[in-house]
Design a protein around this motif. Sequence first.
Motif, PDB file in Angstrom:
ATOM      1  N   UNK A 175       0.820  -1.199   0.000  1.00 36.12           N
ATOM      2  CA  UNK A 175       0.000   0.000   0.000  1.00 36.12           C
ATOM      3  C   UNK A 175       0.863   1.261   0.000  1.00 36.12           C
ATOM      4  N   UNK A 176       2.072   1.170   0.516  1.00 36.83           N
ATOM      5  CA  UNK A 176       2.922   2.343   0.635  1.00 36.83           C
ATOM      6  C   UNK A 176       3.950   2.441  -0.478  1.00 36.83           C
ATOM      7  N   UNK A 177       4.268   1.360  -1.126  1.00 37.08           N
ATOM      8  CA  UNK A 177       5.393   1.328  -2.046  1.00 37.08           C
ATOM      9  C   UNK A 177       4.925   0.861  -3.419  1.00 37.08           C
ATOM     10  N   UNK A 178       4.768   1.803  -4.325  1.00 33.31           N
ATOM     11  CA  UNK A 178       4.316   1.471  -5.668  1.00 33.31           C
ATOM     12  C   UNK A 178       5.319   1.986  -6.681  1.00 33.31           C
ATOM     13  N   UNK A 179       5.307   1.394  -7.850  1.00 33.15           N
ATOM     14  CA  UNK A 179       6.181   1.824  -8.933  1.00 33.15           C
ATOM     15  C   UNK A 179       5.668   3.139  -9.519  1.00 33.15           C
ATOM     16  N   UNK A 180       4.373   3.234  -9.666  1.00 30.70           N
ATOM     17  CA  UNK A 180       3.777   4.427 -10.252  1.00 30.70           C
ATOM     18  C   UNK A 180       3.331   4.226 -11.683  1.00 30.70           C
ATOM     19  N   UNK A 181       3.387   2.997 -12.151  1.00 32.46           N
ATOM     20  CA  UNK A 181       2.878   2.629 -13.471  1.00 32.46           C
ATOM     21  C   UNK A 181       1.842   1.537 -13.222  1.00 32.46           C
ATOM     22  N   UNK A 182       0.630   1.767 -13.668  1.00 31.72           N
ATOM     23  CA  UNK A 182      -0.477   0.863 -13.350  1.00 31.72           C
ATOM     24  C   UNK A 182      -0.184  -0.587 -13.721  1.00 31.72           C
ATOM     25  N   UNK A 183       0.377  -0.836 -14.887  1.00 35.81           N
ATOM     26  CA  UNK A 183       0.654  -2.208 -15.322  1.00 35.81           C
ATOM     27  C   UNK A 183       1.640  -2.893 -14.382  1.00 35.81           C
ATOM     28  N   UNK A 184       2.633  -2.161 -13.920  1.00 31.22           N
ATOM     29  CA  UNK A 184       3.637  -2.721 -13.010  1.00 31.22           C
ATOM     30  C   UNK A 184       3.025  -2.983 -11.632  1.00 31.22           C
ATOM     31  N   UNK A 185       2.312  -1.995 -11.119  1.00 31.02           N
ATOM     32  CA  UNK A 185       1.714  -2.138  -9.797  1.00 31.02           C
ATOM     33  C   UNK A 185       0.653  -3.237  -9.779  1.00 31.02           C
ATOM     34  N   UNK A 186      -0.099  -3.361 -10.870  1.00 34.51           N
ATOM     35  CA  UNK A 186      -1.115  -4.409 -10.981  1.00 34.51           C
ATOM     36  C   UNK A 186      -0.462  -5.790 -10.962  1.00 34.51           C
ATOM     37  N   UNK A 187       0.586  -5.963 -11.759  1.00 35.28           N
ATOM     38  CA  UNK A 187       1.280  -7.241 -11.792  1.00 35.28           C
ATOM     39  C   UNK A 187       1.865  -7.584 -10.416  1.00 35.28           C
ATOM     40  N   UNK A 188       2.550  -6.639  -9.801  1.00 36.98           N
ATOM     41  CA  UNK A 188       3.181  -6.916  -8.508  1.00 36.98           C
ATOM     42  C   UNK A 188       2.142  -7.252  -7.434  1.00 36.98           C
ATOM     43  N   UNK A 189       1.012  -6.560  -7.451  1.00 36.38           N
ATOM     44  CA  UNK A 189      -0.047  -6.856  -6.486  1.00 36.38           C
ATOM     45  C   UNK A 189      -0.604  -8.263  -6.694  1.00 36.38           C
ATOM     46  N   UNK A 190      -0.816  -8.638  -7.950  1.00 40.44           N
ATOM     47  CA  UNK A 190      -1.333  -9.980  -8.246  1.00 40.44           C
ATOM     48  C   UNK A 190      -0.312 -11.054  -7.892  1.00 40.44           C
ATOM     49  N   UNK A 191       0.952 -10.791  -8.157  1.00 44.24           N
ATOM     50  CA  UNK A 191       2.012 -11.733  -7.834  1.00 44.24           C
ATOM     51  C   UNK A 191       2.121 -11.898  -6.308  1.00 44.24           C
ATOM     52  N   UNK A 192       2.014 -10.804  -5.574  1.00 46.42           N
ATOM     53  CA  UNK A 192       2.052 -10.879  -4.109  1.00 46.42           C
ATOM     54  C   UNK A 192       0.862 -11.659  -3.563  1.00 46.42           C
ATOM     55  N   UNK A 193      -0.310 -11.435  -4.131  1.00 49.13           N
ATOM     56  CA  UNK A 193      -1.500 -12.173  -3.700  1.00 49.13           C
ATOM     57  C   UNK A 193      -1.321 -13.659  -3.977  1.00 49.13           C
ATOM     58  N   UNK A 194      -0.781 -13.976  -5.128  1.00 52.22           N
ATOM     59  CA  UNK A 194      -0.515 -15.365  -5.495  1.00 52.22           C
ATOM     60  C   UNK A 194       0.445 -16.002  -4.490  1.00 52.22           C
ATOM     61  N   UNK A 195       1.525 -15.299  -4.192  1.00 57.96           N
ATOM     62  CA  UNK A 195       2.516 -15.827  -3.249  1.00 57.96           C
ATOM     63  C   UNK A 195       1.894 -16.037  -1.875  1.00 57.96           C
ATOM     64  N   UNK A 196       1.148 -15.054  -1.410  1.00 56.73           N
ATOM     65  CA  UNK A 196       0.548 -15.119  -0.074  1.00 56.73           C
ATOM     66  C   UNK A 196      -0.518 -16.204   0.031  1.00 56.73           C
ATOM     67  N   UNK A 197      -1.350 -16.326  -0.992  1.00 55.07           N
ATOM     68  CA  UNK A 197      -2.515 -17.208  -0.891  1.00 55.07           C
ATOM     69  C   UNK A 197      -2.313 -18.610  -1.452  1.00 55.07           C
ATOM     70  N   UNK A 198      -1.374 -18.784  -2.368  1.00 54.24           N
ATOM     71  CA  UNK A 198      -1.304 -20.051  -3.094  1.00 54.24           C
ATOM     72  C   UNK A 198       0.019 -20.801  -2.964  1.00 54.24           C
ATOM     73  N   UNK A 199       1.096 -20.112  -2.723  1.00 48.63           N
ATOM     74  CA  UNK A 199       2.400 -20.765  -2.727  1.00 48.63           C
ATOM     75  C   UNK A 199       2.718 -21.374  -1.361  1.00 48.63           C
ATOM     76  N   UNK A 200       3.490 -22.446  -1.364  1.00 46.96           N
ATOM     77  CA  UNK A 200       3.891 -23.059  -0.096  1.00 46.96           C
ATOM     78  C   UNK A 200       4.679 -22.068   0.767  1.00 46.96           C
ATOM     79  N   UNK A 201       4.479 -22.155   2.051  1.00 42.92           N
ATOM     80  CA  UNK A 201       5.117 -21.237   2.996  1.00 42.92           C
ATOM     81  C   UNK A 201       6.634 -21.215   2.835  1.00 42.92           C
ATOM     82  N   UNK A 202       7.216 -22.340   2.523  1.00 36.79           N
ATOM     83  CA  UNK A 202       8.674 -22.423   2.395  1.00 36.79           C
ATOM     84  C   UNK A 202       9.201 -21.559   1.247  1.00 36.79           C
TER      85      UNK A 202
END
Length: 102
Positions: free
Chosen positions: A22-49
């Motif tokens: 929420x505090x640290x964005x690139x400032x380009x919508x396509x980049x911020x959108x991808x990073x947010x989706x990738x973070x959600x994927x990591x948090x919700x779907x990837x193994x903790x390790x």
Amino acid sequence: MRPLTAVVALSLAVFTTAPAVAQDVVGIAACDDFLAKYETCARDKMPAAQRSAIVDSINAMRSGWKQILTSSPQSRGDLEATCRQTMDSMKASLSSTYGCSF
């Protein structure tokens, strides 16, 4: 003076515990959108390790992209295209491997 100290302490506590996204964005919508989706994927779907390494990778991408934009503002269009290409190239793999949606 004491109430001011409490307000400052509370403000620092809120600031330091807020999510980095929420505090640290690139400032380009396509980049911020991808990073947010990738973070959600990591948090919700990837193994903790794997999460820590993936989050470090995401933060490195964000930092690198921000540095490019800061040092070379005229590269905005190229950086946007890079972010779109990165998302396109990773989305099939992340979707099939982890069930992430992009």
